[in-house]
Design a protein around this motif. Structure first.
Motif, mmCIF file in Angstrom:
data_model
loop_
_atom_site.group_PDB
_atom_site.id
_atom_site.type_symbol
_atom_site.label_atom_id
_atom_site.label_comp_id
_atom_site.label_asym_id
_atom_site.label_seq_id
_atom_site.Cartn_x
_atom_site.Cartn_y
_atom_site.Cartn_z
ATOM 1 N N CYS A 50 0.853 -1.174 0.000
ATOM 2 C CA CYS A 50 0.000 0.000 0.000
ATOM 3 C C CYS A 50 0.896 1.233 0.000
ATOM 4 N N GLY A 51 0.311 2.352 -0.313
ATOM 5 C CA GLY A 51 1.037 3.614 -0.291
ATOM 6 C C GLY A 51 0.755 4.379 0.987
ATOM 7 N N PRO A 52 1.546 5.384 1.279
ATOM 8 C CA PRO A 52 1.349 6.152 2.519
ATOM 9 C C PRO A 52 0.039 6.935 2.537
ATOM 10 N N ASP A 53 -0.527 7.223 1.369
ATOM 11 C CA ASP A 53 -1.773 7.988 1.318
ATOM 12 C C ASP A 53 -3.016 7.108 1.347
ATOM 13 N N ALA A 54 -2.840 5.791 1.391
ATOM 14 C CA ALA A 54 -3.986 4.872 1.448
ATOM 15 C C ALA A 54 -4.749 5.082 2.755
ATOM 16 N N GLN A 55 -6.046 4.882 2.676
ATOM 17 C CA GLN A 55 -6.898 5.009 3.848
ATOM 18 C C GLN A 55 -6.883 3.708 4.652
ATOM 19 N N VAL A 56 -6.876 3.830 5.962
ATOM 20 C CA VAL A 56 -6.823 2.665 6.843
ATOM 21 C C VAL A 56 -8.043 1.767 6.634
ATOM 22 N N ASP A 57 -9.223 2.354 6.428
ATOM 23 C CA ASP A 57 -10.423 1.532 6.226
ATOM 24 C C ASP A 57 -10.271 0.615 5.013
ATOM 25 N N GLY A 58 -9.724 1.127 3.932
ATOM 26 C CA GLY A 58 -9.503 0.314 2.740
ATOM 27 C C GLY A 58 -8.477 -0.769 2.997
ATOM 28 N N LEU A 59 -7.448 -0.436 3.748
ATOM 29 C CA LEU A 59 -6.406 -1.409 4.073
ATOM 30 C C LEU A 59 -6.976 -2.539 4.935
ATOM 31 N N ARG A 60 -7.831 -2.185 5.869
ATOM 32 C CA ARG A 60 -8.453 -3.193 6.727
ATOM 33 C C ARG A 60 -9.237 -4.185 5.871
ATOM 34 N N ARG A 61 -9.969 -3.676 4.881
ATOM 35 C CA ARG A 61 -10.722 -4.548 3.974
ATOM 36 C C ARG A 61 -9.779 -5.447 3.172
ATOM 37 N N THR A 62 -8.719 -4.868 2.641
ATOM 38 C CA THR A 62 -7.740 -5.636 1.851
ATOM 39 C C THR A 62 -7.133 -6.755 2.686
ATOM 40 N N MET A 63 -6.736 -6.433 3.916
ATOM 41 C CA MET A 63 -6.105 -7.426 4.781
ATOM 42 C C MET A 63 -7.076 -8.558 5.108
ATOM 43 N N THR A 64 -8.329 -8.217 5.340
ATOM 44 C CA THR A 64 -9.329 -9.225 5.675
ATOM 45 C C THR A 64 -9.656 -10.096 4.460
ATOM 46 N N GLU A 65 -9.913 -9.471 3.327
ATOM 47 C CA GLU A 65 -10.291 -10.219 2.130
ATOM 48 C C GLU A 65 -9.184 -11.142 1.628
ATOM 49 N N HIS A 66 -7.950 -10.702 1.749
ATOM 50 C CA HIS A 66 -6.837 -11.477 1.204
ATOM 51 C C HIS A 66 -6.066 -12.239 2.277
ATOM 52 N N ARG A 67 -6.570 -12.161 3.503
ATOM 53 C CA ARG A 67 -5.991 -12.902 4.632
ATOM 54 C C ARG A 67 -4.487 -12.658 4.781
ATOM 55 N N VAL A 68 -4.120 -11.382 4.801
ATOM 56 C CA VAL A 68 -2.733 -11.004 5.031
ATOM 57 C C VAL A 68 -2.655 -10.197 6.315
ATOM 58 N N ARG A 69 -1.575 -10.367 7.028
ATOM 59 C CA ARG A 69 -1.410 -9.695 8.317
ATOM 60 C C ARG A 69 -0.390 -8.573 8.286
ATOM 61 N N HIS A 70 0.377 -8.505 7.215
ATOM 62 C CA HIS A 70 1.421 -7.484 7.091
ATOM 63 C C HIS A 70 1.438 -6.943 5.670
ATOM 64 N N LEU A 71 1.461 -5.610 5.551
ATOM 65 C CA LEU A 71 1.551 -4.985 4.243
ATOM 66 C C LEU A 71 2.687 -3.979 4.236
ATOM 67 N N PRO A 72 3.672 -4.201 3.384
ATOM 68 C CA PRO A 72 4.721 -3.195 3.239
ATOM 69 C C PRO A 72 4.131 -1.904 2.663
ATOM 70 N N VAL A 73 4.665 -0.790 3.101
ATOM 71 C CA VAL A 73 4.252 0.513 2.589
ATOM 72 C C VAL A 73 5.334 0.970 1.614
ATOM 73 N N VAL A 74 4.897 1.319 0.410
ATOM 74 C CA VAL A 74 5.826 1.650 -0.663
ATOM 75 C C VAL A 74 5.500 3.047 -1.194
ATOM 76 N N ASP A 75 6.547 3.817 -1.423
ATOM 77 C CA ASP A 75 6.388 5.127 -2.039
ATOM 78 C C ASP A 75 7.424 5.235 -3.157
ATOM 79 N N GLU A 76 6.939 5.452 -4.383
ATOM 80 C CA GLU A 76 7.811 5.521 -5.557
ATOM 81 C C GLU A 76 8.717 4.289 -5.650
#
Length: 144
Positions: free
Chosen positions: A83-109
């Motif tokens: 995910c990027g630093p400007d991503a919304q936490v609510d969207g990230l929560r959905r992504t983590m739940t739907e794809h069953r991931v517990r850790h997401l690296p944050v990437v910028d450029e």
């Protein structure tokens, strides 16, 4: 709330291992930092994969103790959701739940700048609810 808000509070340090590090070295990093996953990176900024405690357990069950001397590249997950630093936490929560991931690296450029865990996301939700509760209590107490 944005991911950058979480990183501002928790910091941007990310534990990494190289793809050619051994699984034993991976376990040492997990234990040293008391974490559940590390980003696999050849240089600390590019992402080659992610390796978690679960990856170790699944492969250890199949390969036995000799796995500890094998390279992390053999057990890591190569398709890493980020995910990027400007991503919304609510969207990230959905992504983590739907794809069953517990850790997401944050990437910028295309550069690794942090990592967010499901625990970070849950903590931010609890903090937001607590803040809202405080505002409501304050509002009610001020009402005539």
């Amino acid at each position: 709330m944005r991911i950058s808000d979480i990183l501002r509070r928790k910091g941007t340090a990310v534990a990494t291992v190289r793809p050619d590090d051994t699984v034993g070295a991976l376990l040492a990093v997990l234990a040293e930092h008391n974490i559940g996953a590390v980003v696999v990176s050849p240089d600390g900024t590019a992402i080659a994969g992610i390796a978690s405690e679960r990856d170790v357990v699944r492969h250890l069950h199949r390969a036995g103790p000799g796995l500890l001397d094998r390279p992390v590249a053999e057990i890591m997950t190569e398709r890493v959701r980020t995910c990027g630093p400007d991503a919304q936490v609510d969207g990230l929560r959905r992504t983590m739940t739907e794809h069953r991931v517990r850790h997401l690296p944050v990437v910028d450029e295309d550069r690794l700048i942090g990592i967010v865990s499901i625990g970070d996301v849950v903590k931010s939700a609890i903090d937001a609810l607590e803040s809202e509760r405080e505002h409501l209590v304050d509002y009610i107490q001020r009402a005539p």
